[in-house]
Design a protein around this motif. Structure first.
Motif, PDB file in Angstrom:
ATOM      1  N   ARG A  54       0.979  -1.374   0.031  1.00 33.21           N
ATOM      2  CA  ARG A  54      -0.241  -0.047  -0.178  1.00 33.21           C
ATOM      3  C   ARG A  54       0.945   1.284   0.032  1.00 33.21           C
ATOM      4  O   ARG A  54       0.682   2.244  -0.602  1.00 33.21           O
ATOM      5  N   VAL A  61      -6.408 -21.689   5.462  1.00 35.26           N
ATOM      6  CA  VAL A  61      -5.546 -20.667   5.228  1.00 35.26           C
ATOM      7  C   VAL A  61      -6.375 -19.274   5.768  1.00 35.26           C
ATOM      8  O   VAL A  61      -7.302 -19.205   4.999  1.00 35.26           O
ATOM      9  N   VAL A  62      -5.550 -18.562   6.615  1.00 36.31           N
ATOM     10  CA  VAL A  62      -6.082 -17.330   6.780  1.00 36.31           C
ATOM     11  C   VAL A  62      -6.031 -16.179   5.846  1.00 36.31           C
ATOM     12  O   VAL A  62      -5.197 -16.088   5.179  1.00 36.31           O
ATOM     13  N   PRO A  63      -7.312 -15.863   5.375  1.00 37.97           N
ATOM     14  CA  PRO A  63      -7.336 -14.810   4.189  1.00 37.97           C
ATOM     15  C   PRO A  63      -6.954 -13.503   4.726  1.00 37.97           C
ATOM     16  O   PRO A  63      -6.715 -13.126   5.841  1.00 37.97           O
ATOM     17  N   GLN A  64      -6.573 -12.469   3.750  1.00 35.25           N
ATOM     18  CA  GLN A  64      -6.462 -11.071   4.170  1.00 35.25           C
ATOM     19  C   GLN A  64      -7.537 -10.273   3.284  1.00 35.25           C
ATOM     20  O   GLN A  64      -7.990 -10.715   2.302  1.00 35.25           O
ATOM     21  N   SER A  65      -7.843  -9.209   3.920  1.00 39.08           N
ATOM     22  CA  SER A  65      -9.102  -8.265   3.786  1.00 39.08           C
ATOM     23  C   SER A  65      -8.948  -7.942   2.302  1.00 39.08           C
ATOM     24  O   SER A  65     -10.168  -7.491   1.793  1.00 39.08           O
ATOM     25  N   ASP A  66      -7.860  -7.680   1.846  1.00 38.40           N
ATOM     26  CA  ASP A  66      -7.844  -6.831   0.333  1.00 38.40           C
ATOM     27  C   ASP A  66      -7.132  -8.076  -0.818  1.00 38.40           C
ATOM     28  O   ASP A  66      -6.851  -7.942  -1.720  1.00 38.40           O
ATOM     29  N   GLU A 115       1.159  -7.583  -2.564  1.00 41.78           N
ATOM     30  CA  GLU A 115       1.660  -7.771  -1.244  1.00 41.78           C
ATOM     31  C   GLU A 115       2.450  -8.980  -1.338  1.00 41.78           C
ATOM     32  O   GLU A 115       1.870 -10.077  -1.143  1.00 41.78           O
ATOM     33  N   ALA A 134       4.255 -10.214   0.930  1.00 40.60           N
ATOM     34  CA  ALA A 134       4.349 -10.975   2.327  1.00 40.60           C
ATOM     35  C   ALA A 134       3.178 -11.762   2.835  1.00 40.60           C
ATOM     36  O   ALA A 134       2.954 -12.704   3.202  1.00 40.60           O
ATOM     37  N   PHE A 135       2.042 -11.438   1.783  1.00 38.01           N
ATOM     38  CA  PHE A 135       0.697 -12.373   1.796  1.00 38.01           C
ATOM     39  C   PHE A 135       0.677 -13.497   0.856  1.00 38.01           C
ATOM     40  O   PHE A 135       0.962 -13.217  -0.390  1.00 38.01           O
ATOM     41  N   GLN A 136       0.970 -14.590   1.388  1.00 39.00           N
ATOM     42  CA  GLN A 136       0.791 -15.967   0.578  1.00 39.00           C
ATOM     43  C   GLN A 136       1.835 -15.969  -0.745  1.00 39.00           C
ATOM     44  O   GLN A 136       1.799 -16.034  -2.179  1.00 39.00           O
TER      45      GLN A 136
END
Lengths: 97, 299
Positions: free
Chosen positions: B29, B61-66, B87, B89-91
């Motif tokens: 971001r 698997v924990v999702p991310q809001s975006d 991003e 760092a996410f997956q």
């Protein structure tokens, strides 16, 4: 993966919503949305199962000091208690900007 | 301060490194916002819209809001622009159904705006391992949509790709990188269709040793990719240098012929390499410099 829900007494709604963090290794993402005074509702989705008691303790300590009336959505990817507390404080700080 | 580009093989310029503000050290971001003119950034489909992947939670698997893709509209040196940041760092920057559609929709809307009289440049920040394995087929389908939307927009306005970090850009999204009007990369950045570990696990360690970092960067690294013409601009990992490089790429406009259209040239390059006796990475640029398309294979 495990989903946990908690509620704590809280009487101070934050000025506005805030988003901090990332669902990356050893970190977590927090979405904080203001709610009317009364309760802080926390939903935790964590990649690490079996730490219910640790989560309760960490959150209890935080909400004893910061009585933030808001809905908290925590998306956790193995953050340590220290990182969780820092991110929570960061969310509160962000909402004051 | 504008940092000079790093020398391809020269000594490391420590003063430049110490004076810089690392671009890749920002989260996605912040990277998207840092490229745009101050105060113009406006995020579309942000975290509070909660458009997360529906496929991760059922698989534990924990999702991310975006869903790991951040779309920010704003102005770039005064001109309308959209920055799409992955991003890492996410997956591992993996592209799923939602994140892929966010990219494709943002590119399509930029094309629509460009046709309707608001020329809109797109910048893709491509820190990604490719399609997310948990959403394999849907992810592949959205990468096709991303490429199709990119082709639509690049005919109208420049689409600028940026690979800044060591994660690099691999898999399906490396195809999108190959379609960009201009591809900007750092020396730390990597670009390849299959990542080193995929090649090693498929073809064996004799084919590609995924623990040999010198070997990996001599082939996939930003300096080599720029030297061999598969990327266009080599920049220092610095916010100001990156923004300047992106603005320069925007000012160059739509290229007369995109790299991915120069089929004859690419075919000649393949023919110039003997797979039984491949050139050393350091010699590849020279080998390819002499690769001339055959008669009848020129545009």
């Amino acid at each position: 993966m495990q989903t946990l829900n908690f509620e704590f007494p809280a009487d101070r709604p934050p000025p506005r919503r805030a988003h901090v963090g990332v669902v990356g290794s050893g970190d977590l993402e927090i979405l904080m949305t203001p709610e009317p005074p009364g309760t802080a509702r926390v939903r935790v989705r964590t990649s690490v199962d079996g730490f219910d008691t640790v989560w309760r303790t960490v959150l209890e300590r935080f909400f004893a000091r910061h009585r933030v009336a808001a809905a908290f959505e925590l998306n956790d990817f193995g953050a340590t208690p220290g990182v969780v507390t820092l991110r929570l404080r960061q969310a509160v700080e962000e909402s004051r900007r | 301060m504008t940092s000079p580009p790093p020398a391809a093989d020269g000594p490391t310029d420590w003063t430049a490194i110490l004076a810089r503000t690392g671009f890749i050290e920002l989260d996605a971001r912040a990277r998207a916002t840092a490229l745009l003119d101050d105060g113009t950034a406006r995020e579309l489909c942000g975290p509070f819209d909660r458009i997360e992947s529906p496929w991760l939670e059922p698989q534990g698997v924990v999702p991310q809001s975006d869903d790991g893709v951040i779309v920010v509209k704003g102005r770039l040196d005064g001109r309308p622009a959209v920055v799409i940041a992955i991003e890492q760092a996410f997956q591992g920057g993996g592209i799923g159904e939602v994140s892929g559609v966010k990219i494709a929709a943002a590119l399509s809307l930029a094309a629509r705006d460009s046709r309707d009289g608001t020329p809109t440049v797109a910048v893709l920040l491509l820190e990604t391992g490719g399609v997310r394995l948990q959403e394999a087929n849907l992810g592949l389908a959205t990468v096709a949509e991303v490429c199709s939307a990119l082709l639509e927009l690049r005919a109208l306005q420049p689409v600028i790709g940026v690979i800044a970090g060591t994660l690099g850009c691999f898999g399906g999204m490396s195809i999108a990188a190959g379609l960009c009007s201009t591809l900007i990369i750092t020396a730390e950045g990597r670009l390849g269709l299959d990542g080193p570990q995929v090649i090693e696990s498929e073809a064996g360690v004799a084919e590609f040793d995924a623990s040999d970092h010198t070997l990996i960067w001599s082939i996939d690294g930003g300096a080599q990719r720029t030297r061999t013409g598969l990327a266009d601009v080599l920049v220092l990992d610095d916010v100001t240098a990156m923004r300047s490089a992106v603005i320069e790429a925007m000012e160059r406009g739509v290229p007369g012929e995109h790299r991915s259209r120069r089929i004859g040239e690419l075919r000649a390059r393949l023919e110039a390499v003997d797979p039984t006796d491949p050139p050393a990475p350091a010699d590849l640029a020279a080998v390819w410099a002499h690769a001339v398309p055959r008669e009848g294979d020129r545009p």
